[in-house]
Structures are given as structure tokens and as C-alpha cells.
Design a protein around this motif. Structure first.
Motif, short mmCIF file in Angstrom:
data_model
loop_
_atom_site.label_atom_id
_atom_site.label_comp_id
_atom_site.label_asym_id
_atom_site.label_seq_id
_atom_site.Cartn_x
_atom_site.Cartn_y
_atom_site.Cartn_z
N LEU A 80 0.84 -1.02 0.12
CA LEU A 80 -0.11 -0.12 0.14
C LEU A 80 0.80 1.22 -0.15
O LEU A 80 0.48 2.19 -0.85
CB LEU A 80 -0.86 0.00 1.19
CG LEU A 80 -2.01 1.19 1.35
CD1 LEU A 80 -2.74 1.16 0.24
CD2 LEU A 80 -2.71 1.03 2.76
N VAL A 81 1.86 1.21 0.88
CA VAL A 81 2.91 2.48 0.81
C VAL A 81 3.51 2.48 -0.38
O VAL A 81 3.60 3.74 -0.86
CB VAL A 81 3.89 2.07 1.84
CG1 VAL A 81 4.97 3.49 1.83
CG2 VAL A 81 3.10 2.23 3.35
N PHE A 82 3.87 1.57 -1.12
CA PHE A 82 4.57 1.58 -2.38
C PHE A 82 3.70 2.40 -3.57
O PHE A 82 4.17 3.05 -4.56
CB PHE A 82 5.01 0.00 -2.96
CG PHE A 82 5.98 0.07 -4.26
CD1 PHE A 82 7.18 0.58 -4.23
CD2 PHE A 82 5.24 -0.50 -5.33
CE1 PHE A 82 7.73 0.71 -5.56
CE2 PHE A 82 5.83 -0.34 -6.55
CZ PHE A 82 7.13 0.19 -6.72
N VAL A 83 2.39 1.74 -3.51
CA VAL A 83 1.46 2.46 -4.67
C VAL A 83 0.93 3.74 -4.01
O VAL A 83 1.27 4.41 -5.28
CB VAL A 83 0.20 1.42 -4.50
CG1 VAL A 83 -0.87 2.00 -5.27
CG2 VAL A 83 0.44 0.14 -5.07
N THR A 84 1.00 4.09 -2.99
CA THR A 84 0.96 5.50 -2.68
C THR A 84 2.22 6.33 -2.90
O THR A 84 2.03 7.52 -3.54
CB THR A 84 0.72 5.90 -1.34
OG1 THR A 84 -0.26 4.89 -0.71
CG2 THR A 84 0.32 7.10 -0.75
N VAL A 85 3.43 5.86 -2.83
CA VAL A 85 4.57 6.59 -3.28
C VAL A 85 4.41 6.90 -4.91
O VAL A 85 4.94 8.15 -5.31
CB VAL A 85 6.03 5.86 -2.76
CG1 VAL A 85 7.05 6.54 -3.63
CG2 VAL A 85 6.09 5.83 -1.39
N LEU A 86 4.15 6.06 -5.73
CA LEU A 86 4.26 6.12 -7.16
C LEU A 86 2.83 6.92 -7.54
O LEU A 86 3.29 7.67 -8.44
CB LEU A 86 3.79 4.80 -7.63
CG LEU A 86 4.76 3.69 -7.69
CD1 LEU A 86 4.34 2.36 -8.54
CD2 LEU A 86 6.22 3.92 -8.49
N GLY A 87 1.89 7.26 -6.76
CA GLY A 87 1.02 8.22 -7.02
C GLY A 87 1.57 9.43 -6.71
O GLY A 87 1.05 10.56 -7.29
N GLN A 88 2.60 9.74 -5.89
CA GLN A 88 3.15 11.06 -5.70
C GLN A 88 3.92 11.52 -6.85
O GLN A 88 4.18 12.63 -7.13
CB GLN A 88 4.53 11.00 -4.61
CG GLN A 88 3.88 10.80 -3.21
CD GLN A 88 2.95 12.08 -2.58
OE1 GLN A 88 1.82 11.99 -2.64
NE2 GLN A 88 3.87 12.94 -2.31
N PHE A 89 4.39 10.72 -7.60
CA PHE A 89 5.01 11.09 -8.96
C PHE A 89 4.11 11.27 -10.27
O PHE A 89 4.78 11.11 -11.42
CB PHE A 89 6.11 10.09 -9.20
CG PHE A 89 7.06 10.18 -8.39
CD1 PHE A 89 8.25 11.18 -8.16
CD2 PHE A 89 7.23 9.18 -7.23
CE1 PHE A 89 9.25 11.44 -7.31
CE2 PHE A 89 8.25 9.52 -6.29
CZ PHE A 89 9.26 10.33 -6.39
N GLY A 90 2.78 10.77 -9.97
CA GLY A 90 1.82 11.10 -11.03
C GLY A 90 1.60 9.75 -11.65
O GLY A 90 0.76 9.77 -12.74
N VAL A 91 2.08 8.61 -11.29
CA VAL A 91 1.79 7.35 -12.00
C VAL A 91 0.15 6.83 -11.65
O VAL A 91 -0.07 7.04 -10.46
CB VAL A 91 2.94 6.35 -11.10
CG1 VAL A 91 2.50 4.90 -11.99
CG2 VAL A 91 4.39 6.73 -11.52
N GLN A 92 -0.20 6.16 -12.87
CA GLN A 92 -1.58 5.87 -12.65
C GLN A 92 -1.71 4.49 -11.76
O GLN A 92 -1.33 3.62 -12.34
CB GLN A 92 -2.25 5.63 -13.92
CG GLN A 92 -2.15 7.08 -14.82
CD GLN A 92 -3.63 7.90 -14.10
OE1 GLN A 92 -4.47 7.42 -13.52
NE2 GLN A 92 -3.27 9.14 -14.28
N THR A 93 -2.11 4.66 -10.61
CA THR A 93 -2.02 3.51 -9.57
C THR A 93 -2.92 2.66 -10.03
O THR A 93 -2.89 1.45 -9.56
CB THR A 93 -2.24 3.90 -7.88
OG1 THR A 93 -3.46 4.75 -8.05
CG2 THR A 93 -0.68 4.84 -7.85
N ALA A 94 -4.27 2.95 -10.69
CA ALA A 94 -5.14 2.09 -11.01
C ALA A 94 -4.57 0.93 -12.01
O ALA A 94 -5.01 -0.45 -11.79
CB ALA A 94 -6.36 2.77 -11.67
N SER A 95 -3.84 1.44 -12.80
CA SER A 95 -3.38 0.30 -13.92
C SER A 95 -2.38 -0.59 -13.24
O SER A 95 -2.10 -1.83 -13.25
CB SER A 95 -2.52 1.22 -14.80
OG SER A 95 -1.40 1.93 -14.35
#
Length: 278
Positions: A80-95
Motif C-alpha cells: 500500500l505504501v509503495f503504490v501511494t509513493v508511485l502516486g506522488q509522481f503522477g503514476v496511474q496507480t489503478a493500472s
């Protein structure tokens, strides 16, 4: 030439200004990502210790199962933390979540047999049809349990051999546990010639059983006529013994009855090839 040099200088300045703006913009994202990673790491360890401590105080929960669930909780927090970090950089976490789900499904199909053993191991650890130190027997394997893991169960046979049984084979088959109950019954058959008094022989058998301190007084030992032949009668001595003392007591009773009656005892069917610890 002067015009070209001026254009190069202007372009360089624009690139530097753009790079500076991007650095300022992403520096906060990188800093926030590092903070999230550190907090997530400490939170995952805290949740692991909390879950392990809580489950260890639950009655009937095996420590192997407690560690398994605690690790699942820890890695769930890290993901969950890793996915949240990727979201900080604008990465589409849904995919990313969809890709992780597809990967999990593919891995699950590839490791279907292994996952079946894990599921069976969890059920064995929760329901506990057998524990470490108990002697069990199935159609395919028998022995004393030395370890119950998530994938397989380790046993030691009565002749000292190491055995490893996949959990799915133990979960999907009837299991006889010779060590679970506090007491065990034993039936001992004796041939009595027709010229002897049956009542006297019954009293003799009862006296032998009552003299043995290892035989349970409740329920008391009993003797009855099991069958009648042309030249003899078969008496059945039924008594109960403490499970850890069953093997030693039954062998000693065989010897004492054999000496007292001076004859071969009638076989009483197969017995487990195990001598429980005294």
C-alpha cells in the motif's frame, strides 16, 4: 554567427530554468516519497509486532499461523505504501493495481498445488486434528508428528525414519490419532477349554487386571464370553489404560495372562506400529 550564439544562450537559459522548475517541483515529491517510505517501513514493522503479539495470546492459534498472518499484514502495508509513493509522481496507480491483480492470478494458477497445501496447512493449524508429539495414521503415511508447517508436515516413523507429507494429503484423508484421547481401550481374548469353569476363569482374568496399577478403575475392567466353540470358549478381557502407557501395559498384560493361563492368546486384530512415549 552572433545571432546563432545568442539563440544558443537563450535556449540554454530556458532549459536551465525549466530544469530548475522541475527540480523544485519534484524535490517535494521525492522528499514526500522518502518520508512515506520511512513511515511505511516503521508502520509495517509495528503492525507485524502488534499482530504477532495479539495472535500469540489467542488460545488455539499455532505460532506458525501467527507468523504467517503477521507477515501477510506487514507486506500488505508495504504494498500500500509503495503504490501511494508511485502516486506522488503522477503514476496511474489503478493500472498498477490491475497489473498486480493479474500477476497474482497468474501466479496462483501456476502454484495451484502449492496454494492448496498452504490452505490445507492453515486448516490443520486452526482445527488441530493432530499436534507435535502425537502419533497418527492415515492410508498413506503414519508416524509421530515433529512439525506442522504451512506447506508440509514432518513425521518420524516408529522405526526412526523421517517422513514428509504434503498438507493436502493429510487434510483430504481420514486421520487416526492414537495420542489425542486421555485413555485407550484394549481387548484381550483368551481361549478357555470346555472342561474348566467359566466363572472361575472370569474371576482370574479380572483379578489379573485389577492387580495392575496402570489399568484404569473407571471404567472398570470387564470380562465376558465372546464366543463358544465345540471344545472351548473365548473370553474377552476389556480394560482401559492411560494413552502414554498403553503400549507398555498391553504388552505386559499379554505376558501375565499367557503365564497365568499357559496358552497362546487369541489374536485381537492389527495394532498400530507405534510405541507411545512413556
Amino acid at each position: 554567427m552572433e545571432q546563432q550564439a545568442t539563440d544558443i544562450i537563450v535556449a540554454t537559459r530556458a532549459a536551465l530554468m525549466q530544469a530548475s522548475a522541475l527540480a523544485v517541483q519534484y524535490s517535494f515529491s521525492i522528499l514526500g516519497a522518502l518520508v512515506l517510505l520511512l513511515l511505511g517501513w516503521f508502520l509495517s514493522r509495528l503492525m507485524h509486532r502488534w499482530a504477532l503479539s495479539g495472535l500469540s495470546h489467542v488460545r488455539g492459534i499455532d505460532m506458525t499461523l501467527a507468523h504467517f498472518f503477521a507477515n501477510i499484514l506487514r507486506y500488505a502495508v508495504l504494498v500500500l505504501v509503495f503504490v501511494t509513493v508511485l502516486g506522488q509522481f503522477g503514476v496511474q496507480t489503478a493500472s498498477i493495481i490491475a497489473a498486480l491483480g493479474a500477476a497474482g492470478l497468474a501466479i496462483g494458477l501456476a502454484l495451484q498445488g502449492t496454494l492448496q497445501n498452504i490452505a490445507a496447512g492453515i486448516m490443520l493449524l486452526v482445527l488441530r486434528p493432530f499436534r507435535v508429539g502425537e502419533y497418527i495414521e492415515t492410508k498413506e503415511v503414519s508416524g509421530t508428528i515433529t512439525e506442522v508447517g504451512l506447506f508440509a508436515t514432518e513425521l518420524k516413523s516408529s522405526d526412526g525414519l523421517y517422513r514428509l507429507a504434503p498438507n493436502s494429503t493429510l487434510w483430504n484423508t481420514p486421520v487416526t490419532n492414537y495420542s489425542r484421547e486421555r485413555t485407550r481401550k484394549h481387548d484381550l481374548k483368551v481361549n478357555i477349554p470346555s472342561d474348566r469353569d467359566i466363572d472361575d476363569e472370569i474371576d482370574r482374568l479380572l483379578a489379573i487386571a485389577r492387580e495392575d496399577p496402570m489399568i484404569e478403575s473407571v471404567p472398570p475392567p470387564k470380562v465376558y464370553v465372546d464366543s463358544l466353540e465345540e471344545s472351548s470358549a473365548v473370553l474377552m478381557l476389556r480394560y482401559w489404560v492411560s494413552t502414554p502407557k498403553w503400549f507398555k501395559t498391553t504388552r505386559e498384560m499379554n505376558r501375565r495372562v499367557r503365564i497365568a493361563f499357559g496358552q497362546q492368546l487369541t489374536p485381537n486384530g492389527p495394532e498400530p506400529d507405534a510405541a507411545p512415549a512413556e
